[in-house]
Design a protein around this motif. Structure first.
Motif, PDB file in Angstrom:
ATOM      1  N   THR A  25       4.936   8.234   9.396  1.00 40.42           N
ATOM      2  CA  THR A  25       5.309   7.170  10.576  1.00 40.42           C
ATOM      3  C   THR A  25       4.879   5.894  10.402  1.00 40.42           C
ATOM      4  OG1 THR A  25       4.668   8.879  12.430  1.00 40.42           O
ATOM      5  CG2 THR A  25       5.402   6.799  12.989  1.00 40.42           C
ATOM      6  N   ARG A  28       7.310   5.239   7.220  1.00 36.82           N
ATOM      7  CA  ARG A  28       8.709   4.939   7.575  1.00 36.82           C
ATOM      8  C   ARG A  28       8.645   4.144   8.889  1.00 36.82           C
ATOM      9  NH1 ARG A  28       8.234  10.261   9.165  1.00 36.82           N
ATOM     10  NH2 ARG A  28       8.538   9.417  11.385  1.00 36.82           N
ATOM     11  N   GLU A  29       8.281   3.412   9.859  1.00 31.42           N
ATOM     12  CA  GLU A  29       8.385   2.323  10.331  1.00 31.42           C
ATOM     13  C   GLU A  29       7.845   1.640  10.611  1.00 31.42           C
ATOM     14  OE1 GLU A  29       8.942   4.863  13.924  1.00 31.42           O
ATOM     15  OE2 GLU A  29       9.123   5.887  13.493  1.00 31.42           O
ATOM     16  N   GLY A  33       5.862   1.280  14.537  1.00 35.81           N
ATOM     17  CA  GLY A  33       6.294   2.283  15.047  1.00 35.81           C
ATOM     18  C   GLY A  33       5.237   3.539  16.030  1.00 35.81           C
TER      19      GLY A  33
END
Length: 58
Positions: A25, A28-29, A33
């Motif tokens: 996560t 990715r973010e 995130g």
């Protein structure tokens, strides 16, 4: 308002995220995130590590 610099190094945060299972996560973010629960667990684990290091000192 100025942002405070973090107390944990980037490397430490990444290691904890990997250990706790939410590093994907983060990749990715970004750190924004992750869930509040994950952030809390990361801080809790960092405190546990610090306490272990303090008790293992000669």
């Amino acid at each position: 308002m100025a942002r405070r610099s973090g107390m944990m190094s980037q490397q430490m945060k990444e290691e904890l995220a990997k250990e706790l299972g939410f590093y994907d996560t983060v990749k990715r973010e970004g750190w924004g995130g992750i869930r509040a629960r994950d952030a809390g667990n990361m801080v809790k684990r960092a405190i546990e590590i610090a306490e272990e290091q303090m008790t293992n000192r000669p």
